[in-house]
Design an enzyme around this catalytic site. Structure first.
Site, PDB file in Angstrom:
ATOM      1  N   ILE A  61       0.798  -1.217   0.134  1.00 51.95           N
ATOM      2  CA  ILE A  61       0.057   0.093  -0.085  1.00 51.95           C
ATOM      3  C   ILE A  61       0.930   1.237   0.115  1.00 51.95           C
ATOM      4  CG2 ILE A  61      -1.953  -1.003   1.239  1.00 51.95           C
ATOM      5  CD1 ILE A  61      -0.836   0.510   3.750  1.00 51.95           C
ATOM      6  N   ASP A  64       1.198   8.181   0.432  1.00 53.35           N
ATOM      7  CA  ASP A  64       2.218   9.340  -0.232  1.00 53.35           C
ATOM      8  C   ASP A  64       1.695  10.520   0.620  1.00 53.35           C
ATOM      9  OD1 ASP A  64       3.128   7.294  -1.665  1.00 53.35           O
ATOM     10  OD2 ASP A  64       2.588   8.064  -3.646  1.00 53.35           O
ATOM     11  N   GLN A 117      11.570   8.764  -3.317  1.00 55.57           N
ATOM     12  CA  GLN A 117      10.778   9.319  -3.841  1.00 55.57           C
ATOM     13  C   GLN A 117      10.166  10.530  -3.023  1.00 55.57           C
ATOM     14  OE1 GLN A 117       9.821  10.863  -6.632  1.00 55.57           O
ATOM     15  NE2 GLN A 117       8.196   9.937  -7.519  1.00 55.57           N
ATOM     16  N   PHE A 118       9.776  11.744  -3.645  1.00 56.54           N
ATOM     17  CA  PHE A 118       9.236  12.759  -3.031  1.00 56.54           C
ATOM     18  C   PHE A 118       7.810  12.212  -2.465  1.00 56.54           C
ATOM     19  CE2 PHE A 118       7.095  16.620  -2.160  1.00 56.54           C
ATOM     20  CZ  PHE A 118       7.960  17.549  -2.085  1.00 56.54           C
ATOM     21  N   GLY A 119       7.576  12.206  -1.095  1.00 51.02           N
ATOM     22  CA  GLY A 119       6.205  12.053  -0.666  1.00 51.02           C
ATOM     23  C   GLY A 119       6.144  10.436  -0.394  1.00 51.02           C
ATOM     24  N   GLN A 120       7.411   9.787  -0.298  1.00 48.07           N
ATOM     25  CA  GLN A 120       7.268   8.334  -0.068  1.00 48.07           C
ATOM     26  C   GLN A 120       8.425   7.932   0.898  1.00 48.07           C
ATOM     27  OE1 GLN A 120       7.322   6.119  -3.847  1.00 48.07           O
ATOM     28  NE2 GLN A 120       5.081   5.594  -3.248  1.00 48.07           N
ATOM     29  N   TYR A 123       7.152   4.322   2.483  1.00 45.53           N
ATOM     30  CA  TYR A 123       7.045   3.344   1.215  1.00 45.53           C
ATOM     31  C   TYR A 123       8.468   2.874   0.878  1.00 45.53           C
ATOM     32  CZ  TYR A 123       5.635   1.079  -3.231  1.00 45.53           C
ATOM     33  OH  TYR A 123       5.301   0.389  -4.286  1.00 45.53           O
ATOM     34  N   LYS A 127      10.486  -0.723   1.188  1.00 41.24           N
ATOM     35  CA  LYS A 127      10.722  -1.359  -0.027  1.00 41.24           C
ATOM     36  C   LYS A 127      12.318  -1.585  -0.105  1.00 41.24           C
ATOM     37  CE  LYS A 127       6.913  -1.845  -1.869  1.00 41.24           C
ATOM     38  NZ  LYS A 127       6.367  -3.088  -2.042  1.00 41.24           N
ATOM     39  N   PRO A 153       9.660  -3.314  -9.481  1.00 43.53           N
ATOM     40  CA  PRO A 153       9.134  -2.663 -10.368  1.00 43.53           C
ATOM     41  C   PRO A 153       9.322  -1.271 -10.505  1.00 43.53           C
ATOM     42  CG  PRO A 153       7.553  -4.121  -9.131  1.00 43.53           C
ATOM     43  CD  PRO A 153       8.733  -3.752  -8.285  1.00 43.53           C
TER      44      PRO A 153
END
Ligand code: CAA
Length: 217
Positions: A61, A64, A117-120, A123, A127, A153
């Site tokens: 999920i 973000d 990644q910006f905003g992650q 996450y 990962k 991915p």
């Protein structure tokens, strides 16, 4: 194993069942954040089929938002599904795999675990953590016929990616050398490769499937 959005799970199982009609496939709902339930499902599979050969951890999920706006729940939910979930399933699945001397574990990571990644922050941490977990477990079970790998991915045409604001998504696609979003089937191709019987010499690897968005060696 299927997990993820509990709210829509019966509809999703129904859709999978229709799509797979005619094939010898069974589906079961699983909340991967529930350690005991993961154990129970592994035991049910082994009781019914006598063995468990392949585990693909694809429950994930996003929540973000930039770290300054992120609350503790948004951090915890992503960790619980995306990283704890991998521990919860692997912890149980390796038992029958060790007993039978064979197993293939494929964990679905992300290009954003490699690049951030910006905003992650949540996450990307989960990962990247998944990769460290996989390399460590790969070493522990390498001599027992079990391989543990990650597929990372890039941006694919999935609900999760389509939820990214269109302008931002267009900017990301513009940076993909292949020039398009990936298709879920293109990720499945890599999973099938790593899960194959003759892939026994590949372990602890991270296989990028990202259209060239991030290249490294
Ligand atoms: N890059 C640089 N700056 C950005 C930015 C970005 N991507 N997004 C926002 N900003 C800037 C804004 O312009 C704003 O600047 P000002 O303060 O100067 O106005 C500041 O950062 C704060 O912006 P927001 O208040 O909009 O930030 P936010 O906390 O609401 O979050 C975001 C923005 C929605 C997270 C947005 O950055 C975003 O969508 N990022 C991409 C997330 C993404 O790629 N997710 C992938 C999901 S799919 C997936 O994860 C699958 C996979 O494995 C690949």
């Amino acid at each position: 194993m299927i997990a993820g959005d509990l709210a829509g799970r019966s509809e999703r199982i129904e859709a999978f069942t229709v799509a797979m009609a005619g094939l010898d496939v069974e589906f079961a709902a699983l909340d991967v954040t529930d350690f005991d339930r993961c154990g129970a499902l592994v035991r049910e599979i082994v009781a019914k089929h006598g063995r468990l050969d392949i585990l693909v951890n694809c429950a994930g999920i996003t929540r973000d938002t930039s770290l300054r706006k992120m609350d503790a729940l948004q951090w915890q939910q992503v960790m619980a599904v995306d990283l704890d979930g991998v521990f919860n399933t692997c912890r149980h699945a390796i038992e029958p795999m060790l007993a039978q001397g064979h197993g293939r574990i494929v964990n679905i990571s992300s290009v954003n675990g490699q690049t951030g990644q910006f905003g992650q922050t949540n996450y990307a941490a989960a990962k990247a953590g998944m990769h460290g977990f996989s390399m460590s477990l790969a070493r522990e079970v390498a001599r027992k016929g079990i391989t543990v790998n990650c597929v990372a991915p890039g941006y694919c045409a999935t609900e999760m990616v389509m939820a990214v604001p269109e302008e931002i998504r267009a900017g990301i696609v513009a940076q993909v050398p292949v020039g398009r979003l990936g298709e879920p089937e293109e990720i499945a191709r890599a999973v099938a490769f790593l899960a194959a019987e003759d892939a026994g010499f590949i372990t602890g690897a991270l296989l990028p499937v990202n259209g060239g968005l991030f290249m490294s060696f």
